[in-house]
Design an enzyme around this catalytic site. Structure first.
Site, short mmCIF file in Angstrom:
data_model
loop_
_atom_site.label_atom_id
_atom_site.label_comp_id
_atom_site.label_asym_id
_atom_site.label_seq_id
_atom_site.Cartn_x
_atom_site.Cartn_y
_atom_site.Cartn_z
N GLU A 147 25.90 76.48 70.08
CA GLU A 147 26.74 75.99 71.18
C GLU A 147 26.74 76.92 72.39
OE1 GLU A 147 30.55 75.26 69.32
OE2 GLU A 147 29.69 73.84 67.90
N GLU A 168 25.14 68.12 61.47
CA GLU A 168 26.58 68.06 61.14
C GLU A 168 27.11 66.63 61.23
OE1 GLU A 168 28.82 70.94 63.42
OE2 GLU A 168 27.25 72.46 63.25
O1 G3I Z 1 39.67 81.13 55.95
C1 G3I Z 1 41.01 80.75 56.25
C2 G3I Z 1 41.80 80.76 54.99
O2 G3I Z 1 41.87 82.06 54.51
C3 G3I Z 1 43.19 80.20 55.28
O3 G3I Z 1 43.88 80.08 54.08
C4 G3I Z 1 43.10 78.82 55.94
C5 G3I Z 1 44.47 78.30 56.32
O4 G3I Z 1 44.39 77.38 57.38
O5 G3I Z 1 42.31 78.93 57.11
C6 G3I Z 1 41.00 79.33 56.80
O6 G3I Z 1 40.12 79.31 57.88
C7 G3I Z 1 39.84 78.05 58.45
C8 G3I Z 1 38.41 77.65 58.09
O7 G3I Z 1 38.09 76.47 58.79
C9 G3I Z 1 38.21 77.42 56.60
O8 G3I Z 1 39.01 76.38 56.15
C10 G3I Z 1 40.01 78.20 59.94
O9 G3I Z 1 41.37 78.40 60.23
C11 G3I Z 1 39.51 76.96 60.64
O10 G3I Z 1 39.49 77.21 62.05
C12 G3I Z 1 38.10 76.65 60.18
O11 G3I Z 1 37.68 75.49 60.85
C13 G3I Z 1 36.29 75.26 60.85
C14 G3I Z 1 35.78 75.27 62.29
O12 G3I Z 1 34.42 74.91 62.30
C15 G3I Z 1 35.91 76.65 62.94
O13 G3I Z 1 35.14 77.61 62.26
C16 G3I Z 1 36.04 73.92 60.20
O14 G3I Z 1 36.40 73.98 58.81
C17 G3I Z 1 34.58 73.53 60.32
O15 G3I Z 1 34.38 72.23 59.86
C18 G3I Z 1 34.17 73.62 61.79
O16 G3I Z 1 32.80 73.37 61.86
C19 G3I Z 1 32.24 73.30 63.17
C20 G3I Z 1 30.85 73.92 63.11
O17 G3I Z 1 30.94 75.23 62.59
C21 G3I Z 1 30.20 73.93 64.50
N1 G3I Z 1 30.18 72.59 65.06
C22 G3I Z 1 31.49 71.90 65.08
C23 G3I Z 1 32.05 71.85 63.66
C24 G3I Z 1 33.27 70.97 63.54
O18 G3I Z 1 34.32 71.43 64.32
#
Ligand code: G3I
Length: 367
Positions: A162, A278
């Site tokens: 991105e 994705e």
């Molecule tokens: O790891 C912590 C965990 O310790 C905690 O208990 C939990 C409580 O909310 O949060 C966890 O982290 C989260 C993580 O997902 C794992 O569940 C983050 O807050 C959350 O921001 C994270 O979101 C991910 C996001 O990317 C940001 O990294 C989404 O699951 C994931 O589907 C999303 O994927 C992105 C791709 O990487 C890039 N393209 C877009 C795509 C969709 O948004």
């Protein structure tokens, strides 16, 4: 004759209730005739798979068996992001990724890595301690450590994720991202060079969203990505593939358009492979019952896959998750309801209309 198995009987009955209205066939027949998507894909020169969660692999045997049966390629949804894998300067959390690697090897699956250099999912230690003076060292050491550990095991990497955001007003349409602020536009070449040094055989991918739509914004973003990839190739940067994220919106005529096919051919003409990295279909805005949602989502999968696979440029299709959960996809608006039926399979791997249309699209893609 197989002995009576209560769990299997219940699963079959559940599938019967899900499928019967759409297919007009006996449910048992439907279950028995659904072929694993990994098999169908391979027969047509493609790979199919999922973004997966190591915690589910560890704790849910239904999930584990299902991923083993359906996926020919897997990618950790979050476990390789910087904040997860490198949470402190001197600490890497490789164990969850190691478990995915072992699972993939045991099940003859290929594996992708997501992602090495992104403006999101950075731990505080990076944003608080990295400066223009030490950024090159921190970024290249991270990439060397992560890619090096999985050399020969992770076949392809989303190196930079991105990097284009035209609204930020930077030269080349580059995003005003953390690494850009630290190192200028050269951070991109730096990241690819470091990944290539760490695993010269890995396929190195540039991954982005917002490329699917024929809208003015989508068209401008495609042009910026194409220019980025072209100039990288001209400079001899080791970039081998484009990842088109493909977070779609159900029944939205602006979600993707025929200009995408032209764009994919242009990318292919640069000598790059195309991965659909994705894929999911946001249904948060769809009204109606489950059956109506499923029919609309299935139609969107069908039109999209027929468009992109019809170009003959795509080698790999991954969906962003294994089966439906209530969640926000990459295309779900930040306010309002979540998506419910965004993926190719219903909860617990139950087959739904999208499963059938994806099987059909993989099997009938132009070769
Ligand atoms: O790891 C912590 C965990 O310790 C905690 O208990 C939990 C409580 O909310 O949060 C966890 O982290 C989260 C993580 O997902 C794992 O569940 C983050 O807050 C959350 O921001 C994270 O979101 C991910 C996001 O990317 C940001 O990294 C989404 O699951 C994931 O589907 C999303 O994927 C992105 C791709 O990487 C890039 N393209 C877009 C795509 C969709 O948004």
């Amino acid at each position: 004759m197989k002995p009576f198995n209560r769990r299997r009987f219940l699963a079959t009955t559940l599938r019967a209730m899900t499928l019967a209205p759409f297919l007009g066939v006996r449910p048992a027949l439907a279950e028995d005739t659904f072929r694993p998507l990994r098999t169908v894909a391979v027969e047509h020169g493609l790979s199919f798979g999922f973004a997966i969660d190591p915690a589910q692999l560890d704790t849910n045997p239904i999930y584990r068996d299902f991923v083993a049966r359906q996926a020919g390629i897997v990618v950790p949804e979050n476990a390789l992001k910087w904040a997860q894998v490198h949470p402190a300067p001197d600490r890497y959390t490789f164990a969850p990724v190691d478990r995915i690697v072992a699972f993939a090897q045991a099940n003859h699956q290929r594996m992708r890595g997501h992602t090495l250099c992104w403006h999101r999912a950075l731990p505080d230690w990076v944003t608080h301690t990295v400066t223009p003076a030490n950024a090159k060292e921190v970024l290249t050491q991270h990439i060397a450590a992560v890619v090096g550990r999985y050399r020969g095991k992770i076949a392809s990497w989303d190196v930079v994720n991105e990097a284009i955001q035209l609204d930020d007003g930077q030269a080349g349409g580059l995003r005003d991202a953390f690494w850009h602020r630290m190192l200028g536009p050269g951070y991109i070449d730096l990241a690819y060079d470091a990944a290539h040094r760490a695993d010269p055989d890995a396929s190195l991918c540039y991954n982005d969203y917002g490329l699917e739509s024929d809208s003015p914004a989508g068209t401008r973003k495609r042009a910026a990505v194409l220019a980025l990839l072209r100039t990288m190739k001209q400079r001899g940067v080791p970039v081998h593939a484009l990842g088109v994220q493909s977070h779609l919106r159900a029944a939205d005529p602006h979600s993707f358009g025929p200009g995408l096919a032209t764009f994919l051919r242009q990318v292919h003409d640069l000598g790059l492979s195309v991965y659909i990295t994705e894929l999911d279909v946001d249904d948060s805005h769809v009204t109606g019952d489950l059956h109506q949602r499923d029919a609309i989502v299935a139609g969107t999968y069908k039109r999209y896959l027929d468009l992109v696979l019809g170009t003959g440029t795509v080698s790999t299709v991954l969906t962003w998750g294994v089966w439906d959960t209530v969640h926000r996809t990459g295309a779900t608006p930040s306010m309002g309801p979540s998506a419910q039926r965004a993926l190719v399979f219903a909860p617990q791997g139950v087959i739904k209309p999208a499963s059938w249309v994806v099987e059909h699209s993989l099997a009938w893609r132009a070769s």
